[in-house]
Design an enzyme around this catalytic site. Structure first.
Site, PDB file in Angstrom:
ATOM      1  N   ILE A  34       0.838  -1.211   0.000  1.00 34.55           N
ATOM      2  CA  ILE A  34       0.000   0.000   0.000  1.00 34.55           C
ATOM      3  C   ILE A  34       0.872   1.261   0.000  1.00 34.55           C
TER       4      ILE A  34
ATOM      5  N   THR B 296      11.968  -5.413   5.005  1.00 33.55           N
ATOM      6  CA  THR B 296      11.762  -6.796   5.438  1.00 33.55           C
ATOM      7  C   THR B 296      11.438  -7.609   4.181  1.00 33.55           C
TER       8      THR B 296
ATOM      9  N   THR C  48       7.192  -4.787  16.043  1.00 27.08           N
ATOM     10  CA  THR C  48       7.072  -3.751  15.006  1.00 27.08           C
ATOM     11  C   THR C  48       5.792  -2.930  15.172  1.00 27.08           C
TER      12      THR C  48
ATOM     13  N   THR D 155      -6.347  -1.173  10.319  1.00 29.15           N
ATOM     14  CA  THR D 155      -7.108  -2.212   9.634  1.00 29.15           C
ATOM     15  C   THR D 155      -8.481  -2.422  10.266  1.00 29.15           C
ATOM     16  N   ASP D 156      -9.392  -2.959   9.481  1.00 32.42           N
ATOM     17  CA  ASP D 156     -10.721  -3.289  10.031  1.00 32.42           C
ATOM     18  C   ASP D 156     -10.675  -4.521  10.944  1.00 32.42           C
ATOM     19  N   GLU D 157      -9.534  -5.254  10.891  1.00 33.01           N
ATOM     20  CA  GLU D 157      -9.458  -6.488  11.700  1.00 33.01           C
ATOM     21  C   GLU D 157      -9.478  -6.202  13.193  1.00 33.01           C
TER      22      GLU D 157
ATOM     23  N   TYR E  28      -1.898 -10.548  14.886  1.00 34.05           N
ATOM     24  CA  TYR E  28      -1.786  -9.367  14.007  1.00 34.05           C
ATOM     25  C   TYR E  28      -2.792  -8.302  14.410  1.00 34.05           C
TER      26      TYR E  28
ATOM     27  N   LYS F 141      -2.285  -4.514  15.975  1.00 32.04           N
ATOM     28  CA  LYS F 141      -2.772  -3.283  15.320  1.00 32.04           C
ATOM     29  C   LYS F 141      -3.741  -2.548  16.251  1.00 32.04           C
TER      30      LYS F 141
ATOM     31  N   ASN G 186      -7.246  -5.009   0.997  1.00 30.57           N
ATOM     32  CA  ASN G 186      -6.790  -4.391  -0.255  1.00 30.57           C
ATOM     33  C   ASN G 186      -6.331  -5.459  -1.238  1.00 30.57           C
TER      34      ASN G 186
ATOM     35  N   TYR H 272      -8.767 -22.141   2.887  1.00 26.76           N
ATOM     36  CA  TYR H 272      -8.868 -22.498   4.305  1.00 26.76           C
ATOM     37  C   TYR H 272     -10.305 -22.863   4.685  1.00 26.76           C
TER      38      TYR H 272
ATOM     39  N   ARG I   4      -7.446 -21.730   9.130  1.00 24.47           N
ATOM     40  CA  ARG I   4      -6.581 -20.813   9.898  1.00 24.47           C
ATOM     41  C   ARG I   4      -7.111 -20.770  11.341  1.00 24.47           C
TER      42      ARG I   4
HETATM   43  P1  NAD Z   1       3.214  -4.865   3.523  1.00 24.65           P
HETATM   44  O1  NAD Z   1       3.526  -6.032   4.400  1.00 24.65           O
HETATM   45  O2  NAD Z   1       3.076  -5.058   2.064  1.00 24.65           O
HETATM   46  O3  NAD Z   1       4.324  -3.732   3.743  1.00 24.65           O
HETATM   47  C1  NAD Z   1       4.812  -3.389   4.993  1.00 24.65           C
HETATM   48  C2  NAD Z   1       6.056  -2.539   4.805  1.00 24.65           C
HETATM   49  O4  NAD Z   1       6.550  -2.176   6.112  1.00 24.65           O
HETATM   50  C3  NAD Z   1       7.205  -3.275   4.096  1.00 24.65           C
HETATM   51  O5  NAD Z   1       7.786  -2.435   3.128  1.00 24.65           O
HETATM   52  C4  NAD Z   1       8.180  -3.575   5.223  1.00 24.65           C
HETATM   53  O6  NAD Z   1       9.543  -3.625   4.786  1.00 24.65           O
HETATM   54  C5  NAD Z   1       7.936  -2.417   6.161  1.00 24.65           C
HETATM   55  N1  NAD Z   1       8.299  -2.733   7.542  1.00 24.65           N
HETATM   56  C6  NAD Z   1       7.938  -3.840   8.253  1.00 24.65           C
HETATM   57  N2  NAD Z   1       8.488  -3.799   9.478  1.00 24.65           N
HETATM   58  C7  NAD Z   1       9.202  -2.643   9.549  1.00 24.65           C
HETATM   59  C8  NAD Z   1       9.971  -2.034  10.555  1.00 24.65           C
HETATM   60  N3  NAD Z   1      10.160  -2.625  11.753  1.00 24.65           N
HETATM   61  N4  NAD Z   1      10.536  -0.827  10.309  1.00 24.65           N
HETATM   62  C9  NAD Z   1      10.364  -0.225   9.108  1.00 24.65           C
HETATM   63  N5  NAD Z   1       9.656  -0.772   8.099  1.00 24.65           N
HETATM   64  C10 NAD Z   1       9.076  -1.962   8.325  1.00 24.65           C
HETATM   65  O7  NAD Z   1       1.908  -4.223   4.156  1.00 24.65           O
HETATM   66  P2  NAD Z   1       0.664  -3.503   3.427  1.00 24.65           P
HETATM   67  O8  NAD Z   1      -0.312  -4.528   3.030  1.00 24.65           O
HETATM   68  O9  NAD Z   1       1.171  -2.533   2.443  1.00 24.65           O
HETATM   69  O10 NAD Z   1       0.046  -2.737   4.687  1.00 24.65           O
HETATM   70  C11 NAD Z   1       0.491  -1.421   5.020  1.00 24.65           C
HETATM   71  C12 NAD Z   1      -0.270  -0.944   6.239  1.00 24.65           C
HETATM   72  O11 NAD Z   1      -1.668  -0.926   5.959  1.00 24.65           O
HETATM   73  C13 NAD Z   1      -0.102  -1.838   7.469  1.00 24.65           C
HETATM   74  O12 NAD Z   1      -0.032  -1.002   8.600  1.00 24.65           O
HETATM   75  C14 NAD Z   1      -1.369  -2.686   7.497  1.00 24.65           C
HETATM   76  O13 NAD Z   1      -1.692  -3.059   8.810  1.00 24.65           O
HETATM   77  C15 NAD Z   1      -2.365  -1.708   6.923  1.00 24.65           C
HETATM   78  N6  NAD Z   1      -3.513  -2.333   6.212  1.00 24.65           N
HETATM   79  C16 NAD Z   1      -3.306  -3.277   5.240  1.00 24.65           C
HETATM   80  C17 NAD Z   1      -4.394  -3.807   4.555  1.00 24.65           C
HETATM   81  C18 NAD Z   1      -4.229  -4.830   3.462  1.00 24.65           C
HETATM   82  O14 NAD Z   1      -5.230  -5.385   3.009  1.00 24.65           O
HETATM   83  N7  NAD Z   1      -3.024  -5.112   2.998  1.00 24.65           N
HETATM   84  C19 NAD Z   1      -5.691  -3.376   4.873  1.00 24.65           C
HETATM   85  C20 NAD Z   1      -5.871  -2.428   5.893  1.00 24.65           C
HETATM   86  C21 NAD Z   1      -4.753  -1.907   6.540  1.00 24.65           C
HETATM   87  O1  DAU Z   2      -9.022  -6.691   6.505  1.00 26.65           O
HETATM   88  C1  DAU Z   2      -7.796  -6.041   6.324  1.00 26.65           C
HETATM   89  C2  DAU Z   2      -6.676  -7.053   6.407  1.00 26.65           C
HETATM   90  O2  DAU Z   2      -6.761  -7.848   5.235  1.00 26.65           O
HETATM   91  C3  DAU Z   2      -5.295  -6.428   6.525  1.00 26.65           C
HETATM   92  O3  DAU Z   2      -5.213  -5.708   7.736  1.00 26.65           O
HETATM   93  C4  DAU Z   2      -4.206  -7.490   6.483  1.00 26.65           C
HETATM   94  O4  DAU Z   2      -2.925  -6.867   6.484  1.00 26.65           O
HETATM   95  C5  DAU Z   2      -4.378  -8.291   5.208  1.00 26.65           C
HETATM   96  O5  DAU Z   2      -3.430  -9.332   5.191  1.00 26.65           O
HETATM   97  C6  DAU Z   2      -5.789  -8.851   5.095  1.00 26.65           C
HETATM   98  O6  DAU Z   2      -6.017  -9.902   6.082  1.00 26.65           O
HETATM   99  P1  DAU Z   2      -6.761 -11.275   5.706  1.00 26.65           P
HETATM  100  O7  DAU Z   2      -6.322 -12.293   6.661  1.00 26.65           O
HETATM  101  O8  DAU Z   2      -8.206 -11.065   5.509  1.00 26.65           O
HETATM  102  O9  DAU Z   2      -6.097 -11.516   4.234  1.00 26.65           O
HETATM  103  P2  DAU Z   2      -5.528 -12.835   3.505  1.00 26.65           P
HETATM  104  O10 DAU Z   2      -5.268 -12.444   2.091  1.00 26.65           O
HETATM  105  O11 DAU Z   2      -4.439 -13.469   4.283  1.00 26.65           O
HETATM  106  O12 DAU Z   2      -6.782 -13.799   3.545  1.00 26.65           O
HETATM  107  C7  DAU Z   2      -8.014 -13.443   2.945  1.00 26.65           C
HETATM  108  C8  DAU Z   2      -8.983 -14.600   3.194  1.00 26.65           C
HETATM  109  O13 DAU Z   2      -8.553 -15.740   2.443  1.00 26.65           O
HETATM  110  C9  DAU Z   2      -9.047 -15.044   4.641  1.00 26.65           C
HETATM  111  O14 DAU Z   2     -10.376 -15.446   4.954  1.00 26.65           O
HETATM  112  C10 DAU Z   2      -8.138 -16.259   4.695  1.00 26.65           C
HETATM  113  C11 DAU Z   2      -8.286 -16.865   3.309  1.00 26.65           C
HETATM  114  N1  DAU Z   2      -7.084 -17.557   2.775  1.00 26.65           N
HETATM  115  C12 DAU Z   2      -5.905 -16.900   2.788  1.00 26.65           C
HETATM  116  C13 DAU Z   2      -4.760 -17.504   2.336  1.00 26.65           C
HETATM  117  C14 DAU Z   2      -3.435 -16.775   2.355  1.00 26.65           C
HETATM  118  C15 DAU Z   2      -7.181 -18.850   2.296  1.00 26.65           C
HETATM  119  O15 DAU Z   2      -8.290 -19.447   2.262  1.00 26.65           O
HETATM  120  N2  DAU Z   2      -6.049 -19.469   1.837  1.00 26.65           N
HETATM  121  C16 DAU Z   2      -4.840 -18.850   1.865  1.00 26.65           C
HETATM  122  O16 DAU Z   2      -3.835 -19.478   1.449  1.00 26.65           O
END
Ligand code: NAD
Ligand code: DAU
Length: 350
Positions: A15, A39, A103, A133-135, A158, A162, A188, A215, A289
């Site tokens: 993101i 990372t 972290t 996050t909404d989690e 996780y 958060k 996302n 899962y 999971r």
């Molecule tokens: P990501 O895992 O793709 O990226 C995380 C980034 O943070 C990486 O570039 C990593 O190198 C860096 N990082 C990790 N630990 C660190 C540390 N100790 N110091 C400095 N940098 C560090 O994550 P993302 O999916 O882009 O999510 C970004 C943010 O948005 C997170 O805070 C996550 O909780 C939040 N978020 C994600 C989603 C989603 O669906 N991916 C949804 C809602 C909120």
């Molecule tokens: O809701 C926001 C969150 O969405 C973010 O805060 C997290 O950073 C992001 O990882 C995401 O969390 P989820 O656990 O919902 O995402 P994930 O893609 O891991 O899983 C989405 C759904 O799919 C969940 O119900 C678990 C399932 N799943 C996931 C994986 C990786 C499977 O069934 N098989 C899989 O191998």
């Protein structure tokens, strides 16, 4: 917020890289400092196209390194922070919860302390934007939506980490008057997402004729949002959000995992010129999971009515563009799935 130096943490991740690109293109008067520890989830390839932009500086550092964080706040005098850096994958939090506490909780506190130490009570024109996050709200049943005032009820290490970081941000606001804003977003998807998350993992597995590990019974529901629409929302909250407020961001787009996976398979078969139904045959129901949240769904009416935001990309369109990106960026995918990824995959799925 129109101060010129902005610290964005986690900008080499999924993101964060989209947010940085948007800010550099849209606000040429800003200078963006991207602080990232690189990372396994951080990848400077995600920012290749903007790395030589004169308004961009990469800072390689860890948010848990207190001395380093204090030194950069002193050096660059950051008035504004958009904090995205985090450990972000639920499955990894189940095998290594401490890394998430370190972290996501400690790192956030170290940033808050550095910000507070620099500005003391001189808060005019400053803002700490915490991206969450909404989690944190836990799991919904078959009905209902997460609102900004839904009680926190996190279920995974996780989401607990958060939730804790959200509480600390709010507490610094209440206790020290630190100006903050928080947003809580749903799932996302889009280009450059690390292939540990559902959509890119399954795209990569289809491309490699590997099983698609669903899962449990696959009837878990998530609310999907295209990453560009999240970046637009972050832009709006950063510039127009009200201090000490929280904004929920979601796609109005709920999918049961199994239905999403079938749609993904159909689109992949069409794009790869494979007979319809080919990829679906790779679906394999696997062990659930632990603590798996049944359903997430966001009520995004506050950000809609107060800041005028709504998603701009339909799921079918966003998914199609996402698949195209992975098909056109095989090198990126191969690079991130070599080495340690293979060890992670074996541990998680076998
Ligand atoms: P990501 O895992 O793709 O990226 C995380 C980034 O943070 C990486 O570039 C990593 O190198 C860096 N990082 C990790 N630990 C660190 C540390 N100790 N110091 C400095 N940098 C560090 O994550 P993302 O999916 O882009 O999510 C970004 C943010 O948005 C997170 O805070 C996550 O909780 C939040 N978020 C994600 C989603 C989603 O669906 N991916 C949804 C809602 C909120
Ligand atoms: O809701 C926001 C969150 O969405 C973010 O805060 C997290 O950073 C992001 O990882 C995401 O969390 P989820 O656990 O919902 O995402 P994930 O893609 O891991 O899983 C989405 C759904 O799919 C969940 O119900 C678990 C399932 N799943 C996931 C994986 C990786 C499977 O069934 N098989 C899989 O191998």
């Amino acid at each position: 917020m129109n101060n010129k130096n902005i610290l964005i943490t986690g900008g080499a991740g999924f993101i964060g890289s989209h947010v940085i690109r948007r800010f550099l293109i849209k606000y040429p008067e800003y200078h963006i400092y991207n602080l990232d520890a690189l990372t396994y989830a951080g990848n400077l390839e995600n920012l290749k196209d903007i790395e030589s932009n004169e308004n961009y500086t990469f800072l390689h550092g860890d948010i848990t390194d207190e001395e380093y964080i204090n030194s950069i706040f002193k050096k660059y005098q950051f008035k504004n922070v958009i904090h995205l850096a985090a450990e972000s994958h639920v499955d990894r939090s189940i095998t290594d919860p401490l890394a998430f506490a370190k972290t996501n909780i400690l790192g956030t506190m170290i940033l808050l302390n550095a910000f507070k130490a620099l500005w003391d009570t001189n808060w005019e024109g400053k803002r700490f934007y915490h991206v969450s996050t909404d989690e944190v709200y836990g799991s919904l049943g078959e009905t209902g939506l997460f609102k900004e005032n839904t009680s926190y009820d996190p279920n995974s290490p996780y989401s607990a980490s958060k939730a804790s970081s959200d509480h600390f941000v709010r507490a610094y606001g209440e206790t020290y008057g630190l100006p903050y804003v928080i947003s809580n977003c749903s799932n996302n998807y889009g280009a450059q997402q690390f292939p540990e998350k559902l959509i890119p993992l399954f795209i990569n597995n289809v491309l490699n004729d590997k099983a698609l590990p669903v899962y449990g019974d696959g009837n878990y529901t998530r609310d999907w949002l295209y990453v560009m629409d999240h970046a637009i929302a972050i832009d709006l909250v950063y510039h127009k959000g009200v201090n000490a407020e929280t904004y929920n961001i979601g796609g109005f787009n709920e999918w049961k995992n199994i239905d999403l996976v079938k749609l993904l398979c159909q689109q992949l078969d069409a794009k790869l010129g494979r007979e319809e139904g080919t990829s679906e045959q790779l679906i394999k129901y696997v062990k659930d999971r632990p603590g798996h949240d049944l359903r997430y769904a966001i009520d995004a009416s506050k950000i809609n009515t107060e800041l005028g935001w709504s998603p701009t990309v339909t799921f079918e369109q966003g998914l199609s563009e996402t698949i195209d990106w992975y098909l056109n960026n095989e090198d990126w995918l191969n690079n991130v799935t070599s080495g340690n990824y293979q060890n992670y995959y074996k541990k998680q799925y076998q």
